[in-house]
Enzyme design. Structure first.
Site, PDB file in Angstrom:
ATOM      1  N   SER A 148       0.835  -1.199   0.000  1.00  0.00           N
ATOM      2  CA  SER A 148       0.000   0.000   0.000  1.00  0.00           C
ATOM      3  C   SER A 148       0.874   1.256   0.000  1.00  0.00           C
ATOM      4  O   SER A 148       1.652   1.461  -0.921  1.00  0.00           O
ATOM      5  CB  SER A 148      -0.977  -0.045   1.183  1.00  0.00           C
ATOM      6  OG  SER A 148      -1.989   0.925   1.049  1.00  0.00           O
ATOM      7  N   ASP A 225     -10.124  -5.371  -3.588  1.00  0.00           N
ATOM      8  CA  ASP A 225      -9.479  -4.393  -2.709  1.00  0.00           C
ATOM      9  C   ASP A 225     -10.415  -3.202  -2.496  1.00  0.00           C
ATOM     10  O   ASP A 225     -10.839  -2.547  -3.451  1.00  0.00           O
ATOM     11  CB  ASP A 225      -8.178  -3.924  -3.364  1.00  0.00           C
ATOM     12  CG  ASP A 225      -7.279  -3.140  -2.433  1.00  0.00           C
ATOM     13  OD1 ASP A 225      -7.784  -2.241  -1.735  1.00  0.00           O
ATOM     14  OD2 ASP A 225      -6.062  -3.405  -2.427  1.00  0.00           O
ATOM     15  N   HIS A 257      -7.513  -5.829   0.659  1.00  0.00           N
ATOM     16  CA  HIS A 257      -6.303  -5.033   0.833  1.00  0.00           C
ATOM     17  C   HIS A 257      -5.437  -5.485   2.010  1.00  0.00           C
ATOM     18  O   HIS A 257      -4.343  -4.952   2.196  1.00  0.00           O
ATOM     19  CB  HIS A 257      -6.709  -3.562   1.045  1.00  0.00           C
ATOM     20  CG  HIS A 257      -5.589  -2.571   0.889  1.00  0.00           C
ATOM     21  ND1 HIS A 257      -4.995  -2.297  -0.322  1.00  0.00           N
ATOM     22  CD2 HIS A 257      -4.956  -1.770   1.798  1.00  0.00           C
ATOM     23  CE1 HIS A 257      -4.060  -1.372  -0.172  1.00  0.00           C
ATOM     24  NE2 HIS A 257      -4.005  -1.046   1.104  1.00  0.00           N
TER      25      HIS A 257
END
Length: 279
Positions: A148, A225, A257
Site C-alpha cells: 500500500s 481491494d 487489501h
C-alpha cells in the site's frame, strides 16, 4: 547506538526489534529485523527491506505477514522499519492518513512536517547504513518490497536508488499518488502545492522519466481491494510497457487489501527476490 528491545526465537533464527537515535528523524526510531540461522552464525545473507502501509509499525510485518518461515529456508534477512517518526515532539495529523503512521517514505519540505518527516533519508541512507554495518548483509544483494503506502515507498525508493536496491516488488501499492486522494493529501501537506515536486515521488512518473531499471518487477493486487480506486495499477502497467520495464502484475479475484491477502502471496515474493538477488 542501537538498543535491542525485543528478541524472539523464530524458525531457528531470531525476530528482533531495535531502537536508536535517528539523525534523520530527530528522535528515537524503531525497526524490526529477522535474522535467519545463517546470519546468526555470521554468514553474509541477502536482505529485504519491507515498507509497511498506513497506521502500521515496525512490528506489523513481523506479526502479520508470515514471512519468517520461508525467509529462514532461503537465508533471507528481513528489515521492517516504522512508517513514520514518532513522539510527543513530532507533528501529528488530524486523521489516520496523515502524520504519525503515515510518513509516505518521502522527505517533507513543508512546516510543520519537515522538522521530523525525513523518511526517504531515514530508509535509504541512515537505516540502510545501520543494518549493513551491524549485520551480515550481502552488500550487493539487497531488495525492497512493501504494501500500500509501503508499496509506493518500495517502488519509488527502488527507482531513486537502483544502486542500493537490486530487486523490487509490492502488494497493492499506491502506484500513482499524484493522481489519488491519499497521495494528493499527503503530498500537498508534506511537499506543498507544486505538483512538479510530487512527480519526483510518484512511481508511475519515475518509470516514465528513468526508464527500465530492473530485470523484473512483481506486483500482486486483490481484485476485491476496498481501496482499489486509490491504487491505479493500470497506470503503472502502462508506464512500464511504454518504458520497456518488465512487469508481472497479477490481479487476484476475491482478495482485499489486508494481510490475509499478503500472507497468501508472501512466499511468491520471497522466492522472486531470492532469485533476483542471486542473479
Amino acid at each position: 547506538m542501537m538498543e535491542l528491545i525485543q528478541a524472539n526465537r523464530c524458525f531457528d533464527g531470531e525476530q528482533r526489534i531495535y531502537t536508536f537515535n535517528s539523525k534523520s528523524l530527530k528522535g528515537q526510531a524503531k525497526f524490526g529485523i529477522f535474522l535467519p540461522h545463517q546470519a546468526l552464525m555470521g554468514q553474509p545473507c541477502p536482505a529485504l527491506f519491507y515498507l509497511a502501509g498506513l497506521t502500521c509499525t515496525e512490528e506489523t510485518f513481523a506479526i502479520k505477514a508470515h514471512a519468517q518461515r520461508l525467509a529462514a529456508q532461503l537465508g533471507l534477512i528481513l528489515i521492517s522499519p516504522d512508517t513514520s517518526p514518532r513522539g510527543e515532539q513530532v507533528a501529528a495529523g488530524d486523521s489516520w492518513d496523515i502524520g504519525q503512521g503515515a510518513g509516505f517514505y518521502i522527505n517533507a519540505t513543508q512546516a510543520p512536517w519537515a522538522e521530523h518527516y525525513q523518511m526517504e533519508s531515514f530508509i535509504a541512507d541512515e537505516l540502510y547504513a545501520v543494518v549493513t554495518q551491524s549485520f551480515p548483509l550481502q552488500a550487493d544483494a539487497i531488495g525492497i518490497f512493501g504494501h500500500s503506502m509501503g508499496g509506493h515507498g518500495a517502488l519509488t525508493l527502488a527507482f531513486k536508488y537502483p544502486e542500493k536496491f537490486k530487486s523490487v516488488s509490492a502488494f497493492a501499492p499506491i502506484c500513482a499518488p499524484s493522481q489519488c486522494p491519499w497521495g494528493e493529501k499527503a503530498f500537498s501537506n508534506y511537499l506543498g502545492v507544486d505538483q512538479a515536486e510530487w512527480k519526483k515521488h510518484d512511481a508511475t512518473a519515475l518509470v516514465q522519466s528513468k526508464g527500465a531499471l530492473f530485470q523484473e518487477i512483481l506486483i500482486d493486487q486483490g481484485a476485491k481491494d476496498q481501496f482499489y480506486s486509490q491504487l491505479n495499477p493500470a497506470l503503472f502497467k502502462q508506464a512500464c510497457a511504454a518504458a520497456g520495464q518488465s512487469l508481472t502484475l497479477r490481479e487476484h479475484a476475491g482478495y482485499d487489501h489486508g494481510y490475509y491477502f499478503i500472507q497468501t502471496f508472501m512466499d511468491d515474493h520471497l522466492q522472486f527476490h531470492s532469485v533476483q538477488l542471486d542473479a
